[in-house]
Motif scaffolding. Structure first.
Motif, PDB file in Angstrom:
ATOM      1  N   LEU A   1       0.831  -1.186   0.000  1.00 41.52           N
ATOM      2  CA  LEU A   1       0.000   0.000   0.000  1.00 41.52           C
ATOM      3  C   LEU A   1       0.872   1.244   0.000  1.00 41.52           C
ATOM      4  O   LEU A   1       1.856   1.312   0.714  1.00 41.52           O
ATOM      5  CB  LEU A   1      -0.862   0.012   1.263  1.00 41.52           C
ATOM      6  N   PRO A   2       0.504   2.231  -0.782  1.00 43.50           N
ATOM      7  CA  PRO A   2       1.233   3.493  -0.702  1.00 43.50           C
ATOM      8  C   PRO A   2       0.901   4.214   0.609  1.00 43.50           C
ATOM      9  O   PRO A   2      -0.109   3.927   1.250  1.00 43.50           O
ATOM     10  CB  PRO A   2       0.740   4.274  -1.906  1.00 43.50           C
ATOM     11  N   LEU A   3       1.746   5.122   1.028  1.00 38.36           N
ATOM     12  CA  LEU A   3       1.498   5.942   2.208  1.00 38.36           C
ATOM     13  C   LEU A   3       1.665   7.390   1.797  1.00 38.36           C
ATOM     14  O   LEU A   3       2.530   7.714   0.977  1.00 38.36           O
ATOM     15  CB  LEU A   3       2.500   5.613   3.321  1.00 38.36           C
ATOM     16  N   ALA A   4       0.819   8.255   2.367  1.00 36.12           N
ATOM     17  CA  ALA A   4       0.950   9.677   2.046  1.00 36.12           C
ATOM     18  C   ALA A   4       2.283  10.175   2.572  1.00 36.12           C
ATOM     19  O   ALA A   4       2.700   9.812   3.663  1.00 36.12           O
ATOM     20  CB  ALA A   4      -0.202  10.447   2.684  1.00 36.12           C
TER      21      ALA A   4
ATOM     22  N   ARG B   1       5.898  -2.199   1.859  1.00 34.53           N
ATOM     23  CA  ARG B   1       7.325  -2.298   1.537  1.00 34.53           C
ATOM     24  C   ARG B   1       7.764  -1.400   0.392  1.00 34.53           C
ATOM     25  O   ARG B   1       8.941  -1.092   0.268  1.00 34.53           O
ATOM     26  CB  ARG B   1       7.718  -3.744   1.265  1.00 34.53           C
ATOM     27  N   HIS B   2       6.849  -0.985  -0.453  1.00 35.54           N
ATOM     28  CA  HIS B   2       7.254  -0.061  -1.517  1.00 35.54           C
ATOM     29  C   HIS B   2       7.162   1.385  -1.070  1.00 35.54           C
ATOM     30  O   HIS B   2       7.643   2.279  -1.746  1.00 35.54           O
ATOM     31  CB  HIS B   2       6.388  -0.270  -2.757  1.00 35.54           C
ATOM     32  N   ALA B   3       6.535   1.600   0.089  1.00 36.36           N
ATOM     33  CA  ALA B   3       6.346   2.969   0.578  1.00 36.36           C
ATOM     34  C   ALA B   3       7.374   3.353   1.631  1.00 36.36           C
ATOM     35  O   ALA B   3       7.766   4.516   1.722  1.00 36.36           O
ATOM     36  CB  ALA B   3       4.937   3.114   1.160  1.00 36.36           C
ATOM     37  N   VAL B   4       7.821   2.378   2.422  1.00 36.96           N
ATOM     38  CA  VAL B   4       8.691   2.690   3.559  1.00 36.96           C
ATOM     39  C   VAL B   4      10.152   2.475   3.175  1.00 36.96           C
ATOM     40  O   VAL B   4      10.497   1.478   2.538  1.00 36.96           O
ATOM     41  CB  VAL B   4       8.318   1.786   4.761  1.00 36.96           C
ATOM     42  N   ARG B   5      11.011   3.419   3.550  1.00 35.06           N
ATOM     43  CA  ARG B   5      12.461   3.188   3.390  1.00 35.06           C
ATOM     44  C   ARG B   5      13.072   2.694   4.687  1.00 35.06           C
ATOM     45  O   ARG B   5      13.827   1.738   4.699  1.00 35.06           O
ATOM     46  CB  ARG B   5      13.171   4.478   2.978  1.00 35.06           C
ATOM     47  N   SER B   6      12.747   3.375   5.775  1.00 34.52           N
ATOM     48  CA  SER B   6      13.348   2.975   7.047  1.00 34.52           C
ATOM     49  C   SER B   6      12.513   3.470   8.214  1.00 34.52           C
ATOM     50  O   SER B   6      11.726   4.409   8.080  1.00 34.52           O
ATOM     51  CB  SER B   6      14.775   3.528   7.160  1.00 34.52           C
ATOM     52  N   VAL B   7      12.685   2.807   9.337  1.00 32.28           N
ATOM     53  CA  VAL B   7      12.074   3.221  10.599  1.00 32.28           C
ATOM     54  C   VAL B   7      13.185   3.164  11.635  1.00 32.28           C
ATOM     55  O   VAL B   7      13.995   2.240  11.630  1.00 32.28           O
ATOM     56  CB  VAL B   7      10.930   2.270  11.015  1.00 32.28           C
ATOM     57  N   ASP B   8      13.197   4.154  12.515  1.00 33.52           N
ATOM     58  CA  ASP B   8      14.245   4.223  13.529  1.00 33.52           C
ATOM     59  C   ASP B   8      13.596   4.636  14.846  1.00 33.52           C
ATOM     60  O   ASP B   8      13.305   5.807  15.051  1.00 33.52           O
ATOM     61  CB  ASP B   8      15.275   5.250  13.043  1.00 33.52           C
ATOM     62  N   ILE B   9      13.314   3.653  15.696  1.00 34.63           N
ATOM     63  CA  ILE B   9      12.735   3.921  17.020  1.00 34.63           C
ATOM     64  C   ILE B   9      13.863   3.796  18.035  1.00 34.63           C
ATOM     65  O   ILE B   9      14.389   2.704  18.258  1.00 34.63           O
ATOM     66  CB  ILE B   9      11.633   2.905  17.378  1.00 34.63           C
ATOM     67  N   ASN B  10      14.239   4.910  18.641  1.00 31.15           N
ATOM     68  CA  ASN B  10      15.328   4.887  19.613  1.00 31.15           C
ATOM     69  C   ASN B  10      15.200   6.089  20.512  1.00 31.15           C
ATOM     70  O   ASN B  10      15.420   7.202  20.069  1.00 31.15           O
ATOM     71  CB  ASN B  10      16.676   4.893  18.895  1.00 31.15           C
TER      72      ASN B  10
END
Lengths: 726, 726
Positions: B490-493, B686-695
């Motif tokens: 799914l795409p994300l805005a 997976r086609h919309a997200v590059r990375s997530v960084d929770i810290n």
């Protein structure tokens, strides 16, 4: 390097001469059957060219393996044939009497083959001590008991019963194998001989009751023909002798590679505090071997991996390696492997790249690893010209040539000849790797160190370069006999765990900066301490902590009160601590009032005094997760600030020393000074101190120092201190 | 496992049949000289028993290597001899025309040997694409270009020009070698053949333009005679095909061991955030191979190490190993090595120990490693009786017999026979190690997997047991085709870096617990938010942070205000943040007011979406030193909470999950749930997200959950999302 340090053990000098160059050898318990323990050495000495006299001793026979036999040692003496060395190959029960007879007769050294001594328990240990006492009383030295024995193949002096020499024939050469285990002596022997290398000394010492593996290593290290010592130890019975062996070898440019197998129980006992537990005995052994320039191998394969490089003995420089192959895959894999082993790939000079481009036009952007398709396919003189260009480049220290395949069209003979000529001419290490047996044979014939896979080749180059660099760094005489180079050890007042105030006082004496603090016995004293600390610290907060040697884990009992900013708070905290300590049955409860120090990062600094190797200093990231994160390095005292800097560069948190994100560079100089001071202090007091555990040691920004905020020193019992102090 | 997933690529089925079982093979550019590229395959096919028709094509000759030659493909067709497969061994310039002729003639598959295509740059890549287009248009599939070619030695179908088969003769066997590199295909081939192992398939695919290494691996994995696939890759060009190969092999109990050499640039580009950079592409490859039960070898030696164990195919159980030797040193070293490789030593059952004691009275306290002096010296039937006792013990899964030396008195033949009989009878893996070539030969002759050193033996056992366990764990169909098993992406805005409020909102949507917070545009809104958060949190302090996508590193700009306990403070902090953001030219400056959460320990949770493998989830210790400490594990989505638990057990800080010192056990369940939720969400998008960084992700005590306190989500550009969304 002084004469004294490099001389072999004087007292044992005659014994080593008797073992390795005996004019005569008695074989007590001699057998006519060359497949029996008492028959094999006779067979070997006759087969392998021993020129001295072999004197079989056996009361039941007149002739043994064609030699006249004697009924006993007394008969030898009566005939004027007192042997210089003896092999005692009788049963355990009969051994003591034969040792006595030999010692009384004036035999200089004996190999005791029987088992049933210390390895069987306490009674066996007593029998073993009696054996040594009786021998030494007569001026005789022993190898063993439970020893496979000694061999000097240069002289054919094989006082050794291994069956291996029946299977794999010996040949003299520049290698010595010294092992506490018989099996671990003949395994590398077999592999070396099958690879065509000669071995001069092969010694399996067994129980190490008298002349032990370390002392024998020191003796053979003095042989100028020995280029490489391979050592197998299960316990480092004699660190000083091993250090001496290393110094003697290093002085001649000879190398020692050692396996230290298993873990010693003694070292584990020495590790009392949690810092000590982390350090462990194996870390002490690692640090000891590093300190003396000995390379530690993990197994027999690693023990032998770089042998041809050691024997060839070309200087590896900074280890900057050029990889060349006619396969891109070999280049990719070799580059991966070089990174894995920490082997730097050479950055070739511009003029070298231009020269390579001129030789091989298709190079264009020639780079390392070099793709050598045309040159390796033997087109004209390209390969030697490429090598010549590399030889002229001071940035290229070593070369690896990967030959994944050769067949019609490849002039392997020429490649090997050119490779060998390069190495001989430029005295730069060059190795080849080839999966084909037929290809390897050609390179080996030309004297090129050759490996089956590029992994082995890269690992060998990496080991050789790193080992030689390590040997070069070990130059200071203090390293050779560290424990005798410092003033006599001093006892310290006290027993066991020291409370925080005493621990901090000891550290201050050692030269480690400690947190400003006052030791108080009451709440009102704590109040006064608060005022004094506030005044001297421009108003920093204080910490109040219970102080009792019997309660080292203060937080668990609520005995740490942080960030106190008023006298009232401080007094209340002091009262609470004193109450708690009384409940914990502390007789004279006290508190420490300390300035609250905010460091940039928490480190830890510790000492564990190894009974064998002395003080081992641990430096790493501190805090409560120290033992989980295990981001520590260890150094054997004494060491220099440069040693600390080099070791700390291996920490995962090392970037903190040069500034990381928002945090400015931390004060590595102050950390190094504190570690050196602590190491030297622990060395002076090595019989008094068991362990030191500083956690946290607050690190400030560069130039602002370090401060020990919390510390526990553990001393030896006073009796132990007394007994051990020289 | 469904039929579909295990079937070879239907579209390519005919092409594989044509390559490996061709009824006829045209050799275009055929040479009479067997040492030329166009001559060698003809020579090989004739020498190695190819039963189909060889059709040399060369306009200049009538007869080639004794076979009638044809002037061109058209002549073949005219004679009614349309070949099933073709080798195109002409120059790069002439290749396209020959490919066109073959495709038009109805050839099913061709091996393109010429180089000069994609490996030379952009123009070469275009020529290569044209080659594939022309071939595929005619229904023909290609291997190459720049390929050494294919070989099926069972059929003598050698469409391969390596010189290696001149040097080391082939023999059919249960092994397939699939490689993108020619050299890396023949190196393992040579070593296997020299060790006496047969190889059926040997394929070097070169540029992987059409039928690539992964697809060919899937094809040969379906051959029921293949027990082991050895794969060399520099890029995993086709993860789905490799996953299919793994599934097909696993379904038959066959194994895949792979080298993935070098590092892919694509993966590095994908790692944008600092979490991503840590994960790296190599971690993605590791995770992918683990997820599909493929063992990753670091070099050619490791690739081949456990081959005899794979071929013998006895179940390794839990890998609990008994070490036996007639040398204590071998036992000590093997125990050291077992620990190094994570191989468990078997704790023998009491009745086994009693049985051993009865066979070997001197055992007394018989233990593992077993000292077998008497038994190995061939006294009667002790060795087989000891083995029998071990065979009956369900706690003994595998056996290693170390024979450091053998000579007169050793019945090596009997030892090898007994060892082989044990392994065959109990179907338990047994290996031998022996430095003596002569000893190894006897064991090998009896079919016992045999090694030079105990290090190699232990490493091989450890790999074999761990690999089989891994294969057994990979059972879920989702693993086979992970990317097609989840709903359409799914795409994300949004574009690029998301601000904190949006990032937390996305995470909450994903199912990750996030800190209670309010997004505010003014100081007064911040004041109201303070009141609301205080009310809902029983008076916890708040944090005020600047919120702007363009300023991800808030601390550096003083945009984080901690521990605020009054409305006035909160409003002041908000004003300061808004001012700073305006100075940083943020157009619509906003702030986040969040509850101040005190966790037990700071973890981090991240995602990096690899363009090849999909979302890689990183879990580890958090905080500002994350990248230095590197205490992280990575998992390829999708995965289960059990996968997370198993992975987290490998963290250095893993003891925190069961309680460490004063800290109670942390909430691993909640961490695992959050990681699974994040992985599934990233997979869907997976086609919309590059990375997530929770810290940090704050971990509470068990049962109390986890909370994401700070987070940055980076999305793909909207255009990329559109283009990639199916």
């Amino acid at each position: 390097m002084t004469e004294t340090l490099l001389a072999p053990l004087d007292a044992a000098h005659d014994a080593f001469a008797a073992l390795f160059h005996p004019s005569s050898v008695a074989v007590i318990g001699a057998s006519d059957n060359p497949n029996k323990v008492g028959g094999r050495p006779i067979h070997y000495m006759r087969a392998f060219g021993y020129m001295g006299e072999i004197l079989p001793v056996n009361p039941a026979r007149d002739v043994i393996q064609g030699l006249p036999a004697y009924a006993g040692v007394a008969d030898l003496v009566a005939c004027g044939k007192t042997p210089e060395a003896a092999i005692v190959a009788v049963s355990g029960d009969a051994t003591l009497e034969q040792v006595r007879l030999c010692a009384e007769a004036g035999v200089k050294a004996a190999v005791i083959m029987a088992s049933g001594f210390a390895e069987t328990g306490a009674k066996g240990r007593e029998r073993q001590q009696e054996l040594v006492r009786v021998a030494n009383a007569g001026g005789m030295r022993l190898v063993g008991p439970n020893a496979q024995g000694t061999a000097n193949f240069a002289a054919g002096a094989v006082l050794n019963f291994s069956t291996m020499f029946m299977e794999v024939a010996p040949q003299d050469g520049p290698i010595a194998i010294i092992s506490q285990s018989g099996a671990a002596s003949v395994m590398p022997y077999a592999l070396l001989r099958q690879a065509g290398h000669g071995v001069r000394y092969l010694v399996a010492t067994g129980n190490d009751a008298d002349l032990d593996a370390c002392a024998i290593a020191a003796a053979v290290a003095a042989d100028p023909d020995v280029r490489l010592l391979l050592v197998y130890l299960e316990t480092i019975s004699n660190p000083d002798a091993l250090a001496r062996a290393a110094a003697i070898a290093r002085a001649r440019g000879a190398s020692i590679v050692a396996i230290k197998a298993g873990n010693s129980a003694r070292g584990a006992q020495a590790a009392a505090s949690h810092t000590g537990a982390l350090v462990g005995n194996d870390a002490a052994i690692d640090a000891f071997l590093v300190a003396h320039g000995i390379w530690r191998a993990g197994d027999i394969g690693e023990l032998l991996r770089a042998v041809p490089l050691y024997l060839q003995d070309h200087a590896p420089g900074a280890g900057r390696t050029v990889v060349m192959s006619h396969s891109g895959a070999v280049g990719v894999m070799a580059a991966d492997l070089a990174e894995r082993h920490g082997l730097p790939l050479a950055a070739l000079r511009d003029d070298t790249l231009r020269a390579l481009g001129a030789i091989l036009p298709e190079f264009g952007t020639a780079n390392n690893p070099l793709d050598m398709t045309a040159a390796l396919l033997g087109k004209g003189d390209m390969f030697p010209r490429v090598l010549e260009a590399l030889g002229a480049d001071p940035a290229a220290d070593m070369v690896m040539v990967g030959i994944p395949v050769a067949g019609p069209g490849y002039d392997v003979e020429a490649l090997a000849r050119d490779a060998a000529a390069f190495s001989a001419g430029h005295r730069k290490p060059l190795v080849a790797s080839a999966p084909q047996q037929s290809v390897r044979e050609v390179f080996v014939r030309h004297g090129v160190p050759t490996f089956v896979t590029e992994a082995d080749a890269v690992a060998a180059l990496a080991q050789y370069a790193a080992h030689r660099e390590r040997m070069a760094r070990v130059t200071r005489v203090t390293r050779v006999m560290a424990s005798s180079a410092v003033p006599a050890a001093l006892p310290l007042a006290g027993n066991g765990l020291q409370d925080e105030a005493r621990s901090l006082a000891l550290l201050a004496e050692a030269g480690v900066p400690t947190v400003p603090h006052r030791l108080c016995g009451s709440a009102s004293e704590a109040g006064a301490a608060f005022e004094a600390l506030r005044a001297s610290s421009a108003g920093a907060a204080v910490v109040v902590k219970g102080c009792a040697a019997s309660v080292p884990h203060k937080s668990e009992h609520g005995l740490v009160h942080l960030r106190l900013t008023t006298r009232v708070e401080s007094e209340a905290a002091a009262r609470a601590c004193l109450d708690t300590l009384r409940k914990l049955e502390v007789r004279e409860p006290r508190i420490v009032v300390a300035q609250m120090v905010k460091g940039r990062h928490e480190f830890a600094l510790g000492v564990s005094v190894d009974p064998m190797f002395g003080p081992l200093v641990m430096i790493g990231e501190g805090g409560t997760l120290l033992e989980l994160r295990k981001d520590i390095v260890t150094l054997l005292a004494p060491f220099t600030v440069d040693d600390v800097r080099a070791a700390c560069a291996r920490l995962r948190v090392a970037p903190l020393f040069t500034g990381y994100r928002d945090v400015p560079a931390l004060d590595l100089d102050a950390l190094a000074s504190a570690a050196v001071a602590l190491g030297n202090w622990a060395l002076r007091h090595r019989h008094a101190v068991r362990s030191v555990d500083i956690n946290p040691l607050m690190l400030m920004a560069a130039g602002e120092g370090v401060i020990a905020v919390d510390a526990v020193v553990q001393l030896q019992d006073a009796k132990t201190q007394e007994a051990e102090t020289p």
